[in-house]
Design a protein around this motif. Structure first.
Motif, PDB file in Angstrom:
ATOM      1  N   THR A  12      31.756  32.501 -29.535  1.00 30.41           N
ATOM      2  CA  THR A  12      31.334  33.112 -28.276  1.00 30.41           C
ATOM      3  C   THR A  12      31.275  34.625 -28.423  1.00 30.41           C
ATOM      4  O   THR A  12      30.329  35.277 -27.974  1.00 30.41           O
ATOM      5  CB  THR A  12      32.294  32.731 -27.137  1.00 30.41           C
ATOM      6  N   LEU A  13      32.290  35.193 -29.075  1.00 32.77           N
ATOM      7  CA  LEU A  13      32.309  36.641 -29.299  1.00 32.77           C
ATOM      8  C   LEU A  13      31.176  37.080 -30.224  1.00 32.77           C
ATOM      9  O   LEU A  13      30.510  38.092 -29.974  1.00 32.77           O
ATOM     10  CB  LEU A  13      33.648  37.055 -29.899  1.00 32.77           C
ATOM     11  N   LEU A  14      30.959  36.319 -31.301  1.00 36.10           N
ATOM     12  CA  LEU A  14      29.911  36.688 -32.256  1.00 36.10           C
ATOM     13  C   LEU A  14      28.533  36.654 -31.605  1.00 36.10           C
ATOM     14  O   LEU A  14      27.745  37.605 -31.751  1.00 36.10           O
ATOM     15  CB  LEU A  14      29.945  35.745 -33.463  1.00 36.10           C
ATOM     16  N   THR A  15      28.224  35.583 -30.903  1.00 33.65           N
ATOM     17  CA  THR A  15      26.890  35.496 -30.303  1.00 33.65           C
ATOM     18  C   THR A  15      26.713  36.511 -29.178  1.00 33.65           C
ATOM     19  O   THR A  15      25.599  36.969 -28.927  1.00 33.65           O
ATOM     20  CB  THR A  15      26.598  34.070 -29.796  1.00 33.65           C
TER      21      THR A  15
ATOM     22  N   PHE B 240      34.632  39.335 -21.581  1.00 37.08           N
ATOM     23  CA  PHE B 240      33.419  38.536 -21.379  1.00 37.08           C
ATOM     24  C   PHE B 240      33.646  37.094 -21.807  1.00 37.08           C
ATOM     25  O   PHE B 240      33.320  36.152 -21.072  1.00 37.08           O
ATOM     26  CB  PHE B 240      32.265  39.151 -22.177  1.00 37.08           C
ATOM     27  N   ALA B 241      34.194  36.896 -22.997  1.00 39.86           N
ATOM     28  CA  ALA B 241      34.401  35.534 -23.494  1.00 39.86           C
ATOM     29  C   ALA B 241      35.348  34.761 -22.590  1.00 39.86           C
ATOM     30  O   ALA B 241      35.133  33.579 -22.299  1.00 39.86           O
ATOM     31  CB  ALA B 241      34.956  35.582 -24.919  1.00 39.86           C
ATOM     32  N   LYS B 242      36.395  35.420 -22.110  1.00 38.20           N
ATOM     33  CA  LYS B 242      37.352  34.767 -21.219  1.00 38.20           C
ATOM     34  C   LYS B 242      36.687  34.375 -19.905  1.00 38.20           C
ATOM     35  O   LYS B 242      36.887  33.267 -19.381  1.00 38.20           O
ATOM     36  CB  LYS B 242      38.529  35.715 -20.963  1.00 38.20           C
ATOM     37  N   GLU B 243      35.865  35.291 -19.370  1.00 33.86           N
ATOM     38  CA  GLU B 243      35.224  35.014 -18.087  1.00 33.86           C
ATOM     39  C   GLU B 243      34.134  33.956 -18.207  1.00 33.86           C
ATOM     40  O   GLU B 243      33.895  33.198 -17.265  1.00 33.86           O
ATOM     41  CB  GLU B 243      34.642  36.307 -17.505  1.00 33.86           C
ATOM     42  N   ILE B 244      33.469  33.882 -19.362  1.00 33.47           N
ATOM     43  CA  ILE B 244      32.481  32.819 -19.576  1.00 33.47           C
ATOM     44  C   ILE B 244      33.158  31.456 -19.479  1.00 33.47           C
ATOM     45  O   ILE B 244      32.656  30.520 -18.833  1.00 33.47           O
ATOM     46  CB  ILE B 244      31.797  32.977 -20.953  1.00 33.47           C
ATOM     47  N   ASP B 245      34.303  31.321 -20.133  1.00 33.52           N
ATOM     48  CA  ASP B 245      35.039  30.058 -20.068  1.00 33.52           C
ATOM     49  C   ASP B 245      35.409  29.725 -18.627  1.00 33.52           C
ATOM     50  O   ASP B 245      35.296  28.581 -18.183  1.00 33.52           O
ATOM     51  CB  ASP B 245      36.305  30.137 -20.923  1.00 33.52           C
ATOM     52  N   ARG B 246      35.840  30.724 -17.890  1.00 36.64           N
ATOM     53  CA  ARG B 246      36.240  30.497 -16.502  1.00 36.64           C
ATOM     54  C   ARG B 246      35.035  30.141 -15.632  1.00 36.64           C
ATOM     55  O   ARG B 246      35.116  29.288 -14.745  1.00 36.64           O
ATOM     56  CB  ARG B 246      36.933  31.751 -15.960  1.00 36.64           C
ATOM     57  N   LEU B 247      33.905  30.782 -15.898  1.00 38.93           N
ATOM     58  CA  LEU B 247      32.692  30.502 -15.140  1.00 38.93           C
ATOM     59  C   LEU B 247      32.270  29.047 -15.309  1.00 38.93           C
ATOM     60  O   LEU B 247      31.967  28.353 -14.335  1.00 38.93           O
ATOM     61  CB  LEU B 247      31.564  31.426 -15.596  1.00 38.93           C
ATOM     62  N   PHE B 248      32.263  28.568 -16.552  1.00 36.29           N
ATOM     63  CA  PHE B 248      31.828  27.204 -16.809  1.00 36.29           C
ATOM     64  C   PHE B 248      32.856  26.189 -16.321  1.00 36.29           C
ATOM     65  O   PHE B 248      32.507  25.065 -15.977  1.00 36.29           O
ATOM     66  CB  PHE B 248      31.554  27.015 -18.305  1.00 36.29           C
ATOM     67  N   GLU B 249      34.125  26.585 -16.274  1.00 39.29           N
ATOM     68  CA  GLU B 249      35.178  25.697 -15.803  1.00 39.29           C
ATOM     69  C   GLU B 249      35.083  25.504 -14.288  1.00 39.29           C
ATOM     70  O   GLU B 249      35.448  24.444 -13.766  1.00 39.29           O
ATOM     71  CB  GLU B 249      36.548  26.275 -16.162  1.00 39.29           C
TER      72      GLU B 249
END
Length: 456
Positions: free
Chosen positions: A149-152, A172-181
């Protein structure tokens, strides 16, 4: 006598043998829709039933899929349930827009995804990947799903936004996980096609995360607009500039510009990240396949410095990636709804039916694939590719709404895999027990903790 190892069968829900009750079905759909489908779903060309939300058609036959997505695409709009889930996140971004709004966005973005532009992204992709892999020098265990997630994100920021996305990558990576959850789950009210004004309590927790991404977009646009005013001749002609230049009376509205930015920041990188993680995991569980890929990568990197050539020069690496896309399609479901009723080869498709073209199911269909649950990259070796029907393999969709970034993603993935696997080896540990879960994309529940060691 040499014996060929048995193919690795990666984790996946076992098809159900009994239909669930209505209450159980709603729980499964919320928790993990991949666990819903029964054995017959993986064997029949299509299934037509009446569910709790009305008529449902599951399309598995490649001819039917072609009919829905291409031949009669004008009769199919985005499904109501899909829009209820995605529009609160993406609004009028390219994935959710319809009609004239979609046409405007697609036209505005098309120049950025021509082969010439995509080849121009190869060097920035390589640069960011080389910088990224420095984190693995000390070895140890790392969550590869999180890392990809960080690399892309880094690659997306460098290529489409010239490194000018507001926000910090770790957050960003942490919030992406939370968004999809939160926002990315199917709510029971969606299945019932309840009106949008009824609150989805499962998504209330996601409002703060959604505001976070909207702030990133607003700040990113503000930074670029200030630069355009300050020094217009030196502003990079990237995706962000292209969108802002497309704004106007005959082009995109400001809201559409922002919606498309959040679409590519939030969803554009996520699909590739998941596919890379699953590829690395499958290769670790099938070391005989990994050995072939490593040998190919080592040979190409030793003789071909131009990363724009790597996609064609690495057919085994590409095949491994494509096989991971088959087993774990980033977008596991394509949802359509007929505007008018019609009949196809004796199948009646009523108006307002939910028509599901599910890559998760089609890619594992018993009548379309040999040993469909096994990781067998040879399916995609050059000599075997002609045996695969265009409409039995749909990692990027098909038809007018095929993923505009498919070529971008393929080039990005091969460059990333080439650098990652040439320098490091990724092995599973006792804690590596991923379980595929559908939260917009096919995510590994529990992450992908893996042991990283140097190959140099």
């Amino acid at each position: 006598m040499d014996t060929k190892p048995a193919p690795f069968v990666p984790p996946a829900p076992k098809p159900r043998t009994q239909p669930p009750s209505t209450l159980e079905m709603m729980r499964i759909v919320y928790r993990n829709p991949l666990e819903l489908w029964g054995e017959h779903t993986y064997n029949e060309p299509w299934i037509s039933v009446t569910g709790i939300g009305g008529p449902l058609v599951i399309a598995n036959d490649p001819g039917l899929i072609r009919h829905v997505l291409i031949d009669n695409a004008k009769n199919y709009k985005m499904a109501t349930v899909r829009q209820l889930i995605l529009r609160p996140i993406l609004r009028d971004g390219l994935l959710t827009a319809e009609g004239e709004v979609w046409k405007r966005s697609r036209k505005a973005m098309a120049p950025m995804f021509t082969p010439r532009h995509i080849f121009g992204f190869a060097e920035p992709m390589l640069k960011r990947t080389l910088e990224f892999v420095a984190r693995y020098k000390a070895g140890g265990t790392s969550d590869i799903a999180h890392d990809m997630t960080l690399l892309t994100y880094d690659i997306l920021a460098e290529t489409l936004f010239s490194g000018e996305i507001a926000g910090e990558p770790g957050s960003f990576a942490k919030e992406i996980d939370r968004l999809f959850e939160t926002m990315g789950r199917v709510d029971p009210l969606d299945l019932l096609r309840a009106p949008e004004w009824l609150p989805r309590f499962t998504r209330i927790r996601g409002r703060k995360t959604m505001a976070y991404f909207r702030d990133i977009v607003a700040n990113t646009v503000k930074l670029r607009e200030e630069r355009l005013k300050r020094d217009p001749d030196r502003v990079p002609q990237d995706f962000l500039t292209l969108l802002l230049k497309a704004e106007g009376p005959d082009g995109l509205t400001r809201a559409e510009v922002e919606d498309n930015i959040i679409t590519f920041i939030g969803a554009g990188h996520e699909t590739t990240a998941r596919a890379l993680g699953w590829t690395i995991y499958c290769l670790a569980e099938a070391p005989w396949e990994r050995d072939k890929v490593e040998r190919e990568i080592d040979a190409v990197l030793a003789s071909e410095p131009d990363p724009t050539k790597w996609l064609d020069a690495m057919p085994l690496t590409r095949a491994a990636f494509e096989e991971a896309l088959r087993l774990y399609p980033p977008a596991p479901s394509i949802n359509r709804e007929p505007i008018e009723p019609e009949t196809w080869n004796g199948l009646y498709i009523p108006k307002y039916a939910a028509v599901l073209v599910m890559p998760w199911v089609v890619h594992r269909h018993r009548k379309l694939w040999d040993r469909p649950d096994a990781f067998m990259p040879e399916r995609f070796h050059p000599e075997n590719r002609d045996q695969i029907d265009r409409f039995q393999y749909l990692p990027f969709g098909a038809g007018p709404r095929v993923c505009i970034g498919a070529s971008f993603a393929m080039q990005e993935a091969i460059i990333a895999l080439a650098i990652l696997l040439s320098r490091f080896r990724f092995d599973v540990t006792a804690e590596t027990r991923p379980w595929p879960v559908q939260k917009l994309t096919t995510q590994p529940q529990g992450g992908l903790p893996m042991q990283v060691s140097s190959r140099c």
